[in-house]
Enzyme design. Structure first.
Site, PDB file in Angstrom:
ATOM      1  N   ASP A 279       0.857  -1.186   0.000  1.00  0.00           N
ATOM      2  CA  ASP A 279       0.000   0.000   0.000  1.00  0.00           C
ATOM      3  C   ASP A 279       0.903   1.249   0.000  1.00  0.00           C
ATOM      4  O   ASP A 279       2.088   1.166   0.354  1.00  0.00           O
ATOM      5  CB  ASP A 279      -0.855  -0.082   1.274  1.00  0.00           C
ATOM      6  CG  ASP A 279      -1.651   1.163   1.524  1.00  0.00           C
ATOM      7  OD1 ASP A 279      -2.258   1.676   0.568  1.00  0.00           O
ATOM      8  OD2 ASP A 279      -1.674   1.616   2.687  1.00  0.00           O
TER       9      ASP A 279
ATOM     10  N   ASP B 170      -0.331   5.015   0.957  1.00  0.00           N
ATOM     11  CA  ASP B 170      -0.629   5.989   2.021  1.00  0.00           C
ATOM     12  C   ASP B 170      -0.875   5.295   3.355  1.00  0.00           C
ATOM     13  O   ASP B 170      -1.688   4.372   3.446  1.00  0.00           O
ATOM     14  CB  ASP B 170      -1.864   6.818   1.635  1.00  0.00           C
ATOM     15  CG  ASP B 170      -1.643   7.565   0.317  1.00  0.00           C
ATOM     16  OD1 ASP B 170      -0.511   7.513  -0.205  1.00  0.00           O
ATOM     17  OD2 ASP B 170      -2.594   8.178  -0.180  1.00  0.00           O
TER      18      ASP B 170
ATOM     19  N   ASP C   4      -2.101  -0.453   5.858  1.00  0.00           N
ATOM     20  CA  ASP C   4      -2.535   0.058   7.163  1.00  0.00           C
ATOM     21  C   ASP C   4      -4.028  -0.037   7.407  1.00  0.00           C
ATOM     22  O   ASP C   4      -4.500   0.306   8.478  1.00  0.00           O
ATOM     23  CB  ASP C   4      -2.099   1.523   7.318  1.00  0.00           C
ATOM     24  CG  ASP C   4      -2.830   2.424   6.338  1.00  0.00           C
ATOM     25  OD1 ASP C   4      -2.890   2.070   5.141  1.00  0.00           O
ATOM     26  OD2 ASP C   4      -3.356   3.460   6.771  1.00  0.00           O
TER      27      ASP C   4
END
Ligand SMILES: [Mg+2]
Length: 373
Positions: free
Chosen positions: A10, A12, A131
């Site tokens: 990922d 961000d 996240d």
């Protein structure tokens, strides 16, 4: 031919901090790299054989709410900076839709990643690093495991909990996990006298679930997990109708076996640990995972029992633990309060263990001139 493994990464909240204002990285003043990402991802790229694939949702990219000319300059700068550290991506996938569009290309959908679902990749050996829960869900949908940039696994469904191989906000832990593997062990030791089940995660967070049938002993064992930052489950059914002896001794033997197995070849570990915690008592546990069991015990107790455990069993516990884990323990305790004294010894052991098992993947050698431990 060996199938390739992939890290689906990922962007961000994983490589860069997700801007808390609007979750949109569209200006240089909002850019901040995730701490530790450069050093560790460069190490993983150099040392391990994973393909690097970036998968990111960029809600509404290309619309007036998120014009392309605010996205690309920052994105290109991120990619160039990472590349300068040796972190290059084999492929980059960006989905531009909104959650309410429900498109199969948007994470956790896999429609952008069909090239990896053809059977040519080792997905069970691959990971999604991200996240959000949607990153863990993506891992489930791809048939790989997840490394969740999150403080603990709480909030995951049982199914996703099984997919989540590691939950941490520390990139050092991620590199450690991918490079050197997990340090977990389960020992189930059954005799006519006891049935001892222990599961240990040396790199845990101090989560304990302990029931030996002896309340005070449980309290002491919990110190090892809590203060050693190890996840420790201990379930014992012992012949307590006889006395406490076999329960305490066999728990120590199984815990020692667990430690020995979890530490594996011991490469990269600190090997030594020591500690001097105090209350009214001075307790000292020095230890060495040098492979040779030995116990020096300098602790005397005036009371016959503390709680439901006979004090003579403490020596026996540490002797059995030292034998089974093949470690050298040197233990001293002095003071007045007997409960504090033995609790101090268990806490000191926990802290000494925590120091000694600490692992450094950047110096992944055996801490011995002999060549084995
Ligand atoms: Mg994210």
């Amino acid at each position: 031919m060996k199938k390739k493994k992939v890290l689906f990464i990922d962007r961000d909240g994983t490589l860069v901090i997700e801007p808390p204002v609007d979750y949109q990285l569209d200006a240089f003043e909002k850019l901040e790299f995730y701490p530790g990402v450069m050093r560790n991802l460069a190490f993983i790229r150099r040392k391990l054989d994973f393909e690097f694939v970036m998968v990111t949702n960029q809600d509404g990219l290309g619309t007036s709410a998120f014009p392309e000319d605010t996205f690309w300059p920052v994105h290109d700068f991120v990619m160039k900076t990472l590349a300068g550290e040796g972190i290059t991506f084999d492929r980059v996938f960006i989905d531009r839709s909104y959650p309410e569009d429900n498109l199969p290309t948007r994470k956790p959908g896999t429609a952008m990643l069909t090239d990896y679902l053809t059977g040519d990749y080792d997905l069970s050996g691959s990971f999604v690093i991200g996240d959000r829960i949607t990153d863990v869900e993506l891992a489930a949908n791809l048939g790989c495991r997840a490394i969740w940039l999150h403080d603990g696994c709480e909030g995951l469904s049982p199914e996703l909990d099984g997919v989540c191989a590691l939950a941490t906000t520390d990139w050092d832990r991620i590199a450690d996990f991918l490079f050197a593997g997990e340090r977990k062990a389960i020992v189930h030791r059954v005799t006519k006298e006891t049935d001892v089940y222990i599961s240990l995660n040396v790199d845990g967070r101090g989560l304990c679930d302990i029931d030996t049938g002896l309340g005070f002993f449980d309290h002491m064992l919990e110190q090892i997990g809590k203060h050693g930052s190890m996840d420790l489950t201990i379930k014992v059914k012992g012949d307590l109708h006889v006395d406490e002896h076999h329960t305490v001794e066999d728990t120590a033997l199984a815990l020692g076996e667990c430690l020995l197995e979890a530490l594996g070849d011991k490469r990269g570990i600190e090997r030594y640990g020591y500690c001097l915690p105090m209350d009214d008592c001075l307790c000292q546990v020095a230890l060495d995972f040098g492979g040779r069991p030995w116990l020096v015990w300098n602790a005397t107790f005036r009371r016959e029992r503390i709680g439901d455990v006979p004090t003579e069993m403490f020596f026996h516990f540490f002797k059995s633990l030292s034998d089974a884990a093949r470690m050298n323990l040197n233990i001293r305790a002095e003071g007045d309060n007997e409960h504090h004294k033995i609790e101090g010894v268990f806490k000191a052991l926990a802290r000494a263990l925590k120091m000694a098992v600490r692992r450094d993947i950047y110096n992944y050698t055996l801490p011995s001139t002999k060549g084995c431990l």
